[in-house]
Scaffold this active site. Structure first.
Site, PDB file in Angstrom:
ATOM      1  N   GLY A   1      32.701  45.092  11.474  1.00  0.00           N
ATOM      2  CA  GLY A   1      33.574  45.400  12.688  1.00  0.00           C
ATOM      3  C   GLY A   1      33.451  46.995  13.031  1.00  0.00           C
ATOM      4  O   GLY A   1      32.930  47.528  11.894  1.00  0.00           O
TER       5      GLY A   1
ATOM      6  N   GLY B   1      35.644  50.051  15.310  1.00  0.00           N
ATOM      7  CA  GLY B   1      36.805  50.449  16.208  1.00  0.00           C
ATOM      8  C   GLY B   1      36.781  52.055  16.312  1.00  0.00           C
ATOM      9  O   GLY B   1      35.775  52.619  16.021  1.00  0.00           O
TER      10      GLY B   1
ATOM     11  N   PHE C   1      38.496  54.401  14.789  1.00  0.00           N
ATOM     12  CA  PHE C   1      38.442  55.207  13.445  1.00  0.00           C
ATOM     13  C   PHE C   1      37.164  55.120  12.845  1.00  0.00           C
ATOM     14  O   PHE C   1      36.748  56.158  12.255  1.00  0.00           O
ATOM     15  CB  PHE C   1      39.592  54.346  12.653  1.00  0.00           C
ATOM     16  CG  PHE C   1      39.678  55.110  11.200  1.00  0.00           C
ATOM     17  CD1 PHE C   1      40.606  56.060  11.116  1.00  0.00           C
ATOM     18  CD2 PHE C   1      38.841  54.725  10.165  1.00  0.00           C
ATOM     19  CE1 PHE C   1      40.637  56.986  10.012  1.00  0.00           C
ATOM     20  CE2 PHE C   1      39.214  55.441   8.993  1.00  0.00           C
ATOM     21  CZ  PHE C   1      40.254  56.753   8.997  1.00  0.00           C
TER      22      PHE C   1
ATOM     23  N   ASP D   1      50.380  49.654  18.548  1.00  0.00           N
ATOM     24  CA  ASP D   1      48.832  49.231  19.051  1.00  0.00           C
ATOM     25  C   ASP D   1      48.993  47.728  18.734  1.00  0.00           C
ATOM     26  O   ASP D   1      47.939  47.466  18.119  1.00  0.00           O
ATOM     27  CB  ASP D   1      47.996  50.178  18.186  1.00  0.00           C
ATOM     28  CG  ASP D   1      46.496  50.168  18.915  1.00  0.00           C
ATOM     29  OD1 ASP D   1      46.722  49.546  20.259  1.00  0.00           O
ATOM     30  OD2 ASP D   1      45.544  50.284  18.582  1.00  0.00           O
TER      31      ASP D   1
END
Length: 822
Positions: free
Chosen positions: A484, A486, A488, A605
């Site tokens: 994955g 994102g 960050f 979030d």
């Protein structure tokens, strides 16, 4: 009837002019309710080309005729604004129907014409609003060649605005009037922080403000046609008192309004794409503005990091009247992206900064207080100063003194002395505890990098994992192990070697050098997760901070994200029961954050991609990088810039920039709709009415047709009563105002009830409807709980709470269970 027709003609004409304006940078704001542009004293529609503003100003007598004794002078047939004026020889007023109690802008235009009979430059008069606010006292416009424009923000509290003109020396006049409502987020809805020595911490929700200055710092003149709210922003050169006067310009169309949560109604691109920058760390840049003595002001400072460098290079203080207003501002921490605008509000008194000198508001930017590795300067892009307008209008017939006045004065004197003493003690107490507050998580998430860096030295070293162990676990960050990515950075699947030869599967999140997030999120995640443990929160195993690397290591969640199992993947569909259980588990995790600790934690979030699933499809909340702690007992919110994910933003948080636990509840309501509908929260390729998931689904729900939105793979699977309860709790989560939303305790209860209804095939009690009697037996009110979890479960701030809250909740819900239930 004639009056109604004239008002209708005015609105149509005004709408046409608003729609054809040659706005150069952005579309104009369209007020949602009646608005008025009056050419006072004229019989012809007029425009105002002198200020680059071509809106239609219609004759005042056709739209809102004034009362009292009045005449018109000048060229009353001219199509040029200011060619005529409305002159009052006695107290007279305009009354505007506004059909709204929102805050309105009132602009009064003056040009003192001179005729054979009248010299308006000699007129002295008062102007008031709604018999409550003194807009102008002993006002005169003496320069016959200079146009004067006065702007006010008035919270009406009624459905009419009445502007009253009272001559003092027999004449009063006005050239033009504007009245229109403003968006809710233009002015702060809460009390801005006070910069000492101001003693009045006021809320603008029940006040009136006068605009004194609107400054485009480092830029050129901004005319009304380049501002969606038809404002004028003037250059700052005249007000610069000292310091480096260098300025910066950003590339055209580079300003990102989305992440800062602002709109162009706050300030236009042409304000944010220029600034003054403090290139030297050894001196301040200072601006000085003349102000009335002993007056309280709202000061708004506009910032936008257009240095186009790295996120954390800027760090600076802001001073008002030589007192610190905002300490250690780091734009990269506040908005997380370059060229994203934000603003800061505070209140301050005007101050005589030298003996016998003028009353001033002095604004400075300077070096940060604390040592920081991000010390390359400071910026200011724009500045607005508003004065609190005095209330309690005094009328001529009320001048007779009353005996009660001395009593009020004496009593008020004691009250003022007491208040002054209390403020002094609070001020001393605030300074004493200031250093203590800076060490709490609530105080450090939106402060400078220097503060964050100092806290980093106190991180839990027991959780530290060496970089060599991380590389071994990920085969030196092999791309084939990426599971994955994102904001960050990338997430790798890995295996950590433990003592005794055992191995642990882990998920390893590595910060990217180009990440929009950085050390604050890294540090926050460690502090939040190292101090708590719960079955429905993803566990932090460790972290690594070596050689500029920022790495977080979590328990491995084999089934990925909830989003992956709902849409945009080839994974098997989840059943309705599975989806409910995942939502219940996630809600329990959020409930623990909000209610199970000494200080509530707001996730900030919540979204389906931040709900992870383990081997048993247990839902766990993850990604705490944006989390905030409600730091002090009794506080209900955290004031902070808007962060999160599009489609999940709490509208009240966006409006007020006040984050609460109810902000998480709103976001979770969107997640519930994702679970039901199995589609993205923002569907860019869908018809306009379907783009926003929450709006689309709730529109069907209000028609009693929520089943129209169900994931096609679930059609025929959902018990109608389960769907009904689910829809009702989702609707409550998505209420516009946080006070109307349920707590996560309530959400857990109602989702458990929806699951019980789904699993119940036969009606056992009136509250357990079966499918066969779905239309016959009423359901109990959703959210109005029976046995409240908050009344049954006692949660302390222990760090290991894997099962207690869930097992207790299960005992609560067991009284509703049947043999066919869970």
């Amino acid at each position: 009837m004639e009056q109604v027709q004239l008002q209708l003609q005015f609105k149509v004409a005004a709408l046409v002019f608003f729609s054809i304006l040659p706005f150069k940078s952005s579309s104009p704001y369209t007020p949602p309710d009646p608005y008025y542009l009056l050419n006072c004293g004229s019989s012809a529609p007029s425009t105002n080309p002198s200020s680059d503003d071509n809106r239609a100003f219609l004759p005042d007598t056709q739209v809102s005729p004034p009362t009292g004794k009045h005449i018109s002078i000048g060229d009353t047939t001219s199509s040029t604004l200011y060619a005529a004026a409305r002159v009052f020889t006695d107290t007279s007023s305009y009354e505007f129907d506004i059909n709204s109690t929102k805050t309105h802008t009132v602009r009064l235009h003056f040009l003192p014409l001179t005729t054979a009979k009248y010299d308006l430059s000699a007129a002295v008069f008062n102007v008031s609003a709604n018999d409550e606010f003194n807009l102008l006292s002993n006002f005169s416009a003496t320069n016959t060649t200079t146009r004067v424009k006065k702007e006010y923000f008035i919270n009406v509290g009624a459905e009419k605005i009445r502007i009253c003109f009272t001559p003092i020396n027999e004449l009063a006049f006005v050239s033009a009037i504007e009245v229109f409502s403003i968006p809710d987020d233009i002015l702060p809805s809460s009390k801005p922080p006070v910069v000492w020595p101001s003693e009045l911490n006021f809320s603008v929700s029940n006040q009136a403000l006068e605009t004194l200055y609107r400054i485009n710092v480092g830029g050129s003149l901004v005319t009304p046609s380049n501002d969606t709210m038809w404002r004028t922003w003037i250059p700052d050169d005249h007000y610069l008192a000292s310091g480096d006067k260098s300025n910066l310009n950003a590339p055209a169309n580079s300003i990102n309004y989305d992440l800062g949560g602002l709109t162009k109604e706050i300030a236009p691109n042409s304000v944010y794409d220029t600034c003054r920058n403090m290139s030297s760390q050894n001196s301040n840049i200072t601006w000085e503005f003349e102000a009335s003595g002993h007056a309280t002001h709202l000061v708004r400072l506009h910032f936008c990091d257009i240095t186009l460098s790295t996120l954390y290079e800027l760090s600076f203080n802001v001073y008002i009247n030589d007192e610190i207003a905002f300490e250690d501002i780091v734009p990269g921490v506040l908005v997380g992206r370059l060229a994203s605008p934000f603003y800061k509000d505070c209140t301050a008194d005007s101050r005589r900064l030298s003996s016998g000198g003028k009353w001033l508001i002095r604004v400075s930017i300077g070096p940060p207080t604390k040592m920081s590795w991000s010390m390359s300067g400071g910026i200011l892009n724009g500045l607005e100063i508003f004065k609190l307008v005095p209330g309690s209008v005094q009328h001529k017939h009320n001048k007779k003194p009353r005996l009660i006045v001395p009593c009020i004065v004496v009593g008020g004197g004691f009250a003022l002395l007491s208040a002054a003493l209390l403020l002094f003690l609070l001020y001393r107490r605030r300074n004493r505890f200031k250093s203590e507050e800076s060490t709490t998580l609530a105080a450090n998430a939106d402060v400078s990098q220097s503060t964050v860096w100092s806290i980093a030295t106190n991180m839990n070293l027991d959780l530290h994992i060496s970089l060599s162990q991380i590389k071994s676990a990920t085969k030196n960050f092999d791309e084939s192990l990426v599971i994955g990515a994102g904001g960050f950075g990338k997430v790798y699947k890995g295996v950590l070697k433990n003592g005794g030869g055992t191995r642990t599967r882990v998920a390893i999140k590595r910060a990217s050098q180009r990440s929009r997030q950085g050390f604050p999120e890294f540090e926050t995640e460690i502090h939040v997760l190292s101090g708590i443990r719960h079955r429905h929160l993803v566990s932090l195993i460790g972290y690594c901070q070596e050689r500029s690397e920022m790495i977080l290591v979590y328990e491995f969640m084999s089934k990925g994200t909830l989003r992956d199992h709902l849409y945009n993947s080839d994974l098997p569909s989840l059943s309705w029961k599975q989806r409910l259980e995942i939502c219940i588990g996630s809600a329990r995790g959020l409930h623990y954050l909000h209610s199970g600790l000494a200080h509530p934690i707001i996730h900030r979030d919540v979204k389906s991609s931040n709900i992870l699933l383990d081997d048993d499809f247990t839902g766990k909340v993850s990604d705490f990088g944006l989390s905030r702690v409600v730091g002090r007992s009794g506080e209900s919110h955290v004031s902070t810039g808007v962060k999160g994910s599009f489609g999940y933003f709490d509208p009240e948080y966006v409006r007020t920039q006040q984050l609460t636990t109810k902000s998480d509840v709103y976001s979770f309501g969107v997640v519930l709709l994702e679970a039901l509908c199995a589609r993205s929260v923002i569907g860019k390729d869908l018809p306009s009415e379907e783009v926003n998931l929450a709006d689309w689904a709730m529109s069907w729900h209000k028609q009693g047709l929520l089943q129209q939105t169900i994931d096609p793979r679930l059609v025929g699977e959902i018990n109608p009563n389960s769907l009904r309860v689910f829809g009702q709790v989702t609707e409550k989560c998505l209420e516009e105002y946080g006070a109307d939303r349920p707590t996560m305790t309530d959400v857990v209860w109602n989702l458990e009830y929806a699951l019980q209804l789904q699993e119940t095939e036969m009606a056992r009690e009136p509250y357990e409807d079966s499918t066969s009697c779905a239309t016959e037996l009423p359901l109990p009110p959703v959210i109005g709980r029976w046995p409240s979890i908050s009344n049954v479960v006692t949660i302390n701030s222990s760090v290991d709470r894997d099962t207690e809250s869930e097992s207790t909740a299960s005992r609560v819900f067991s009284q509703f269970m049947t043999s066919e239930g869970r």
